[in-house]
Design a protein around this motif. Structure first.
Motif, mmCIF file in Angstrom:
data_model
loop_
_atom_site.group_PDB
_atom_site.id
_atom_site.type_symbol
_atom_site.label_atom_id
_atom_site.label_comp_id
_atom_site.label_asym_id
_atom_site.label_seq_id
_atom_site.Cartn_x
_atom_site.Cartn_y
_atom_site.Cartn_z
ATOM 1 N N THR A 84 -4.300 0.699 5.166
ATOM 2 C CA THR A 84 -3.121 0.862 4.306
ATOM 3 C C THR A 84 -1.870 1.256 5.083
ATOM 4 O O THR A 84 -0.763 1.164 4.558
ATOM 5 C CB THR A 84 -3.368 1.935 3.228
ATOM 6 O OG1 THR A 84 -3.545 3.209 3.857
ATOM 7 C CG2 THR A 84 -4.603 1.591 2.405
ATOM 8 N N HIS B 189 0.821 -1.210 0.000
ATOM 9 C CA HIS B 189 0.000 0.000 0.000
ATOM 10 C C HIS B 189 0.856 1.262 0.000
ATOM 11 O O HIS B 189 0.347 2.346 0.300
ATOM 12 C CB HIS B 189 -0.925 0.011 1.219
ATOM 13 C CG HIS B 189 -1.874 -1.139 1.284
ATOM 14 N ND1 HIS B 189 -2.997 -1.234 0.478
ATOM 15 C CD2 HIS B 189 -1.853 -2.266 2.047
ATOM 16 C CE1 HIS B 189 -3.639 -2.353 0.754
ATOM 17 N NE2 HIS B 189 -2.964 -3.001 1.700
ATOM 18 N N ASP C 69 2.189 3.162 -2.337
ATOM 19 C CA ASP C 69 1.802 4.245 -3.249
ATOM 20 C C ASP C 69 0.531 4.937 -2.776
ATOM 21 O O ASP C 69 0.404 6.167 -2.881
ATOM 22 C CB ASP C 69 1.600 3.701 -4.662
ATOM 23 C CG ASP C 69 2.909 3.262 -5.309
ATOM 24 O OD1 ASP C 69 3.979 3.660 -4.803
ATOM 25 O OD2 ASP C 69 2.849 2.518 -6.310
ATOM 26 N N ALA C 70 -0.404 4.173 -2.253
ATOM 27 C CA ALA C 70 -1.665 4.754 -1.790
ATOM 28 C C ALA C 70 -1.433 5.681 -0.594
ATOM 29 O O ALA C 70 -2.024 6.767 -0.516
ATOM 30 C CB ALA C 70 -2.654 3.650 -1.417
ATOM 31 N N ALA D 21 0.273 8.856 -1.714
ATOM 32 C CA ALA D 21 -0.668 9.728 -2.412
ATOM 33 C C ALA D 21 -1.572 10.475 -1.432
ATOM 34 O O ALA D 21 -1.848 11.663 -1.606
ATOM 35 C CB ALA D 21 -1.502 8.920 -3.396
ATOM 36 N N THR D 22 -2.036 9.783 -0.399
ATOM 37 C CA THR D 22 -2.896 10.425 0.600
ATOM 38 C C THR D 22 -2.145 11.530 1.330
ATOM 39 O O THR D 22 -2.664 12.638 1.525
ATOM 40 C CB THR D 22 -3.408 9.387 1.615
ATOM 41 O OG1 THR D 22 -4.196 8.409 0.931
ATOM 42 C CG2 THR D 22 -4.258 10.054 2.686
#
Length: 199
Positions: free
Chosen positions: A108, A48, A50-51, A54-55
C-alpha cells in the motif's frame, strides 16, 4: 595458515564525525544533535491513501494531517506532503523502523529509510522563539504544539516540529547541511543572548 587480517569494525559516527552528539548551550537555550532517532519516509501508493493514513493513525494514536505532528506510544509521525509522512522513533528501540513499517504497510505504500539522509536537532529553552525568528520567515507564535512545517531556515530546507510552543522544537535537516545549520542556529543564539544582556 589462519587469516591474520583484523576483524572489520564499524563505528557509528555523528553528522559531525564524532563519537558523541554535539550539544551547545548559549544563554538559556540548548541545541542538541540527536543521532539516536530512526527515521523513515512513507508515501501512499495510488488507491491506498486511506489505508495508509489509517495505519499511521493507529501508530500515532490519531490522524496525522499535513502540517501535523502526532506522538504515539513508540513512534512520532508528521505529514510532509500530500499523502506523505515521516515516521521517527528511538533508534535503540526501533533499529529496523523502515523494515517494520514496510512489513506493516505491504504494497500500500513506499517506505524508505532516512537515517543517513537527515539529522535531527532539538532546540529548547525559555523564549526560544526569539532565536528561531531570526532564522525562518513564518509566524512562529501561530505554530501550536504538534505543528510540523517544512520551510527555509536561512538557505536550508528543514522540517520544524513544535513540541512545546516557545520552549522546545525539533529541526530536521539534510545531513550534508548539519554543520551549516549548527552554525546558523548557534550564531542566532549568541546574538539574542548578547542583546538580552544589554537590555
Amino acid at each position: 595458515m589462519p587469516d591474520q587480517s583484523p576483524a572489520p569494525r564499524l563505528i557509528a559516527r555523528t553528522a559531525f564525525g564524532a563519537d558523541h552528539p554535539c550539544v551547545e548551550t548559549i544563554g538559556p537555550w540548548t541545541l542538541t544533535e540527536c543521532p539516536n532517532r530512526a527515521i523513515a519516509s512513507v508515501a501512499a501508493r495510488q488507491g491506498h491513501e486511506d489505508a495508509v493514513a489509517a495505519t499511521l493513525a493507529t501508530l500515532a494514536s490519531g490522524p496525522v494531517d499535513l502540517g501535523t505532528l502526532r506522538r504515539g506510544p513508540s513512534v512520532d509521525v508528521f505529514g510532509t506532503a500530500l499523502q506523505q509522512w515521516f515516521v521517527t522513533a528511538d533508534h535503540t528501540e526501533q533499529e529496523h523502523l523502515a523494515r517494520t513499517l514496510a512489513d506493516d504497510l505491504g504494497m500500500t505504500a513506499s517506505v524508505t529509510e532516512q537515517n543517513d539522509g537527515w539529522v535531527v536537532f532539538t532546540l529548547q529553552g525559555d523564549g526560544v522563539i526569539r532565536v528561531l525568528e531570526r532564522l525562518v520567515m513564518t509566524d512562529l507564535r501561530a505554530l501550536s504544539n504538534g505543528s510540523a512545517q517544512r520551510l527555509l531556515l536561512e538557505h536550508m530546507n528543514v522540517f520544524l516540529l513544535c513540541r512545546e510552543q516557545d520552549q522546545a522544537y525539533d529541526i530536521l535537516v539534510a545531513r550534508s547541511f548539519a554543520l551549516s545549520l549548527h552554525h546558523a542556529v548557534t550564531a542566532a543564539m549568541r546574538s539574542v543572548a548578547a542583546l538580552s544582556t544589554m537590555s
